[in-house]
Design an enzyme around this catalytic site. Sequence first.
Site, short mmCIF file in Angstrom:
data_model
loop_
_atom_site.label_atom_id
_atom_site.label_comp_id
_atom_site.label_asym_id
_atom_site.label_seq_id
_atom_site.Cartn_x
_atom_site.Cartn_y
_atom_site.Cartn_z
N GLU A 33 30.99 76.65 -21.95
CA GLU A 33 31.08 76.23 -20.55
C GLU A 33 31.46 77.37 -19.61
OE1 GLU A 33 32.32 71.55 -21.20
OE2 GLU A 33 33.90 73.07 -21.26
N ASP A 86 25.31 63.59 -22.84
CA ASP A 86 25.09 62.42 -23.70
C ASP A 86 25.39 61.16 -22.90
OD1 ASP A 86 28.06 61.48 -24.40
OD2 ASP A 86 28.02 63.65 -24.50
#
Length: 240
Positions: A13, A208
Site C-alpha cells: 500500500e 474484495d
Amino acid sequence: MKKIGVIGAMETEVAALRSHLNPLEGRNSVEKCQKGGILFTEGILNGINVVVVKSGVGKVNAALCAQRLIVEFGCTHIINTGIAGAMAEGLGVFDFVVSSDAVYHDMDATGFGYKVGEIPQMECSRFMADSEMIKAADKAFKMVKECEGHKLIFGTVASGDQFISESAKKKYIEENFHPACVEMEGCAIAHACYLNGTPFAVIRCMSDMADETVEQTYNFNEDSAAAMSASLVEQMITLI
C-alpha cells in the site's frame, strides 16, 4: 506549512509512494527514521512535504503510527491509503470509497447501556473526515488514469480487528453501521486525528466483497487495488 502523513497498513500500500519521494531541499536523499519499530520515510512528492509509513495491520498499529506522525513529525494532514472490502450496494472490486466518517464495527459496550459502536465515556464515536480533503480526493479521482472506468463514493468506513470473510458478519455490520466499506485501520487513524485536531481522510480501493468470495478475490486483487489507491493519493496531495 503543509506536511502530509500517508499511512498504509501493508508494504504493497505504500511502496510506490515511498519510491516516488524526492529528497527534501538541501538533502541528498530522502529521510529515513526508525521509531517504535516503524520506518518513516520523509521527502517531497509532487512538490509537497510528505511522510510515508507502513503502520502494520490493525487498529493499535495504525493509531500509534498516526500519533507519531502528528506529534513527532508535525504532520498537518493525515491520509490513510489502501484496500478494503466493499459493503455499499453497487460497489465492486476496484471501485473507491472516500471516508465521510469512520466508526469501529467491533466496539461493543452494550452491556453497559451503550449502543453498539459507541465508545464508552467519549462524546464522539463517529469521526468525521475533513471536507476539504474529501473534495480533493473527488477532484483527484477524475484526473487519475488508473481510476477510469471505476466509481468513487463517499461513505462510512467501518474498522475492526477482524478480516471480514463471511456473509453473516457482513450482514451484522451492514445492519448496525451501514458502511460503504470495511477494513482494519481507518477508524483508529481517524480517532487519533480527532483527539489531536488534525484533518484526515481515508482512501480505499476495493479488493474484495467482504464475504465468502474473498478467498478467490483478495489475493488476486490486493496489489492492483493498493496501487490504484496510491495513485489517487499521489494526485490528491497536490489539491489539499
